[in-house]
Design an enzyme around this catalytic site. Structure first.
Site, PDB file in Angstrom:
ATOM      1  N   GLN A   1      26.690  32.206  17.841  1.00 59.22           N
ATOM      2  CA  GLN A   1      26.597  33.624  18.235  1.00 59.22           C
ATOM      3  C   GLN A   1      25.464  34.269  17.432  1.00 59.22           C
ATOM      4  O   GLN A   1      25.472  34.195  16.204  1.00 59.22           O
ATOM      5  CB  GLN A   1      27.922  34.305  17.907  1.00 59.22           C
ATOM      6  CG  GLN A   1      28.022  35.754  18.294  1.00 59.22           C
ATOM      7  CD  GLN A   1      29.347  36.353  17.807  1.00 59.22           C
ATOM      8  OE1 GLN A   1      29.907  35.906  16.818  1.00 59.22           O
ATOM      9  NE2 GLN A   1      29.839  37.355  18.495  1.00 59.22           N
ATOM     10  N   GLY A   2      24.515  34.887  18.109  1.00 64.21           N
ATOM     11  CA  GLY A   2      23.361  35.492  17.431  1.00 64.21           C
ATOM     12  C   GLY A   2      23.315  36.990  17.640  1.00 64.21           C
ATOM     13  O   GLY A   2      22.517  37.480  18.455  1.00 64.21           O
TER      14      GLY A   2
ATOM     15  N   SER B   1      24.256  39.418  14.603  1.00 57.16           N
ATOM     16  CA  SER B   1      23.920  40.104  13.354  1.00 57.16           C
ATOM     17  C   SER B   1      22.470  39.869  12.951  1.00 57.16           C
ATOM     18  O   SER B   1      21.911  38.790  13.169  1.00 57.16           O
ATOM     19  CB  SER B   1      24.811  39.606  12.216  1.00 57.16           C
ATOM     20  OG  SER B   1      26.153  39.779  12.544  1.00 57.16           O
TER      21      SER B   1
ATOM     22  N   GLU C   1      36.836  38.458  21.408  1.00 62.34           N
ATOM     23  CA  GLU C   1      36.815  37.994  20.023  1.00 62.34           C
ATOM     24  C   GLU C   1      37.918  38.662  19.193  1.00 62.34           C
ATOM     25  O   GLU C   1      38.617  38.017  18.437  1.00 62.34           O
ATOM     26  CB  GLU C   1      35.431  38.315  19.418  1.00 62.34           C
ATOM     27  CG  GLU C   1      35.209  37.713  18.047  1.00 62.34           C
ATOM     28  CD  GLU C   1      33.767  37.888  17.565  1.00 62.34           C
ATOM     29  OE1 GLU C   1      33.065  38.778  18.091  1.00 62.34           O
ATOM     30  OE2 GLU C   1      33.359  37.130  16.676  1.00 62.34           O
TER      31      GLU C   1
ATOM     32  N   ASN D   1      36.874  45.562   9.375  1.00 56.34           N
ATOM     33  CA  ASN D   1      38.081  46.361   9.616  1.00 56.34           C
ATOM     34  C   ASN D   1      37.809  47.859   9.481  1.00 56.34           C
ATOM     35  O   ASN D   1      38.488  48.662  10.118  1.00 56.34           O
ATOM     36  CB  ASN D   1      39.194  45.902   8.667  1.00 56.34           C
ATOM     37  CG  ASN D   1      39.782  44.578   9.136  1.00 56.34           C
ATOM     38  OD1 ASN D   1      39.226  43.931  10.037  1.00 56.34           O
ATOM     39  ND2 ASN D   1      40.895  44.168   8.552  1.00 56.34           N
ATOM     40  N   GLU D   2      36.808  48.214   8.656  1.00 54.19           N
ATOM     41  CA  GLU D   2      36.475  49.642   8.566  1.00 54.19           C
ATOM     42  C   GLU D   2      35.981  50.124   9.938  1.00 54.19           C
ATOM     43  O   GLU D   2      36.357  51.208  10.405  1.00 54.19           O
ATOM     44  CB  GLU D   2      35.384  49.896   7.510  1.00 54.19           C
ATOM     45  CG  GLU D   2      35.838  49.722   6.063  1.00 54.19           C
ATOM     46  CD  GLU D   2      35.919  48.266   5.635  1.00 54.19           C
ATOM     47  OE1 GLU D   2      35.350  47.403   6.333  1.00 54.19           O
ATOM     48  OE2 GLU D   2      36.558  47.982   4.609  1.00 54.19           O
TER      49      GLU D   2
END
Ligand SMILES: Cc1cc2nc3c(=O)[nH]c(=O)nc-3n(C[C@H](O)[C@H](O)[C@H](O)COP(=O)(O)OP(=O)(O)OC[C@H]3O[C@@H](n4cnc5c(N)ncnc54)[C@H](O)[C@@H]3O)c2cc1C
Length: 388
Positions: A125-126, A128, A243, A371-372
């Site tokens: 997965q690209g 970030s 996801e 999670n933030e």
């Protein structure tokens, strides 16, 4: 919601259980974050696919069984109960696969899904980039249209197992004038394309589980765009739903951890009960894993009837990632100083892989969107609070 299984579902469970009992390797495979382990896990995927267990929810013509989500949950329960290997092509089968079914052309589905199912092509997965993690809309990696190709330049990072993966699905900025969520395109490309450099990043445990990827005038045919030019954000949000929601982390994984935790506690009870908080934490872990399971069955029942998952995938993600951390912390409390030993150390006893699991659990609140960020989504989209 019906809380009993039908005769067909029970028969399906028996079939999965029998196949797993006969097929799961007797010796655990090496970690899929090392080259040999990656190869072993790829071979296991081929084996699963031969039994038509690779992705049971896929249509029969693609090697699946056309199962619904309830059967998929049953499959997962039996998979984890049998101690079967982790899924090295999870990015493909759980994330890109369903996205291809929603947005892919017939030609794309035919080209990519069968090789994904066999493990012949493993996907990374690209998304970030060094300055676009939580703030994914800040993506800068460029895809410039030139005739019938896109020319890609820039960098991606934190790409899981991209060191050995064959293909990448990524988000690229195709409109240089655009900003934020606009002008992004979802593109599929082989990682051995000329102009690509994949540089491993070692994890906390030293294994090269991540990579950064550099693109230097990489040419990709326009037919490798998924969902249309400029539609990347929309397509990626669908992938992110898979996801964070049901697919990547099914409750079976946490039920199995809770079961192992109870066994560990019982085997070390005399020592563990010196701290009454430990027994309580074990009980809480068991109940939380059960609660997550029931909640997932409720969601799956809704989806089977045609519903969509929506922002509740964010509540799921927070719940499973924090539960995983608590369970591993409790296991290490039970093990005390022994918890720091590697499983093959002379006095290791029943330390098993709890330490490794603990280290990986620390990543749970980060990957698949921190999670933030999930809490922001819940505040805005579920509770209707003003944007931060
Ligand atoms: C195990 C693992 C596997 C991964 N695999 C992949 C992969 O295969 N492909 C891929 O593309 N990426 C992958 N990632 C990267 C992951 O998606 C990012 O790490 C994540 O999105 C966070 O981005 P960042 O690391 O740049 O942190 P930042 O975005 O810099 O965040 C730093 C901190 O600030 C907080 N923060 C940032 N913005 C806000 C805000 N608006 N409100 C509140 N808090 C905020 C974050 O929650 C975090 O705590 C993986 C990460 C891990 C840990």
């Amino acid at each position: 919601m019906e809380l009993t299984y039908t005769a067909e579902q029970r028969a399906f469970r028996e079939e999965v259980r029998a196949w797993m009992a006969a097929s799961v390797p007797a010796q655990p495979l090496q970690s899929f974050d090392c080259e040999e382990g990656f190869r072993q896990h790829r071979a296991w995927e081929a084996n699963l696919n031969e039994g038509r267990w690779g992705m049971v929810t896929w249509p029969k013509e693609l090697g699946g069984r056309g199962c619904d989500l309830i059967e998929w949950l049953i499959f997962e329960e039996e998979y984890y109960r049998a101690g079967a290997p982790a899924r090295v092509n999870q990015n493909g089968i759980f994330l890109l696969g369903p996205t291809l079914m929603e947005f892919g052309t017939a030609a794309q589905q035919e080209r990519f899904l069968p090789k994904m199912a066999t493990g012949e092509e493993i996907w990374a997965q690209g998304w970030s980039e060094p300055n676009a993690g939580s703030d994914m809309a800040a993506i800068r990696c460029r895809a410039e249209r030139k005739g019938d190709v896109y020319v890609i330049n820039g960098q991606k990072t934190w790409s899981t197992r991209a060191v050995w993966a064959d293909w990448l699905f990524g988000l690229f900025r195709s409109d240089p004038q655009s900003s934020r969520h606009h002008g992004l395109t979802f593109i599929l490309l082989p990682l051995n394309s000329p102009g690509i450099t994949v540089r491993p990043i070692p994890q906390l445990n030293g294994l090269p589980g991540f990579a950064e990827i550099f693109f230097d005038d990489v040419e990709v045919p326009v037919e490798n765009v998924l969902g249309g030019e400029g539609m990347g954000w929309h397509v990626a949000m669908s992938t992110a739903g898979f996801e964070r929601g049901l697919m990547l982390r099914s409750p079976a994984r946490f039920q199995e951890t809770a079961r192992r935790l109870v066994q560990l506690y019982l085997a070390n009870r005399e020592q563990a009960d010196l701290d009454p908080a430990i027994g309580e934490a074990v009980m809480r872990a068991w109940m939380d894993a059960e609660a997550y399971t029931l909640n997932t069955y409720m969601t799956a029942s809704r989806l089977v009837k045609g519903g969509r998952i929506g922002p509740e995938s964010s509540t799921n993600k927070i719940f499973w990632s924090e539960l995983d951390q608590r369970m591993h912390e409790t296991a290490l409390s039970i093990l005390g100083l022994r918890g720091e030993l590697l499983p093959h150390a002379p006095d290791a006893g029943d330390v098993d892989h709890w330490l490794d699991g603990f280290l990986f659990a620390q990543a749970g609140p980060i990957y698949a969107g921190t999670n933030e960020i999930q809490r922001n989504i819940i505040a805005e989209r579920m509770l209707g609070m003003p944007r931060a």
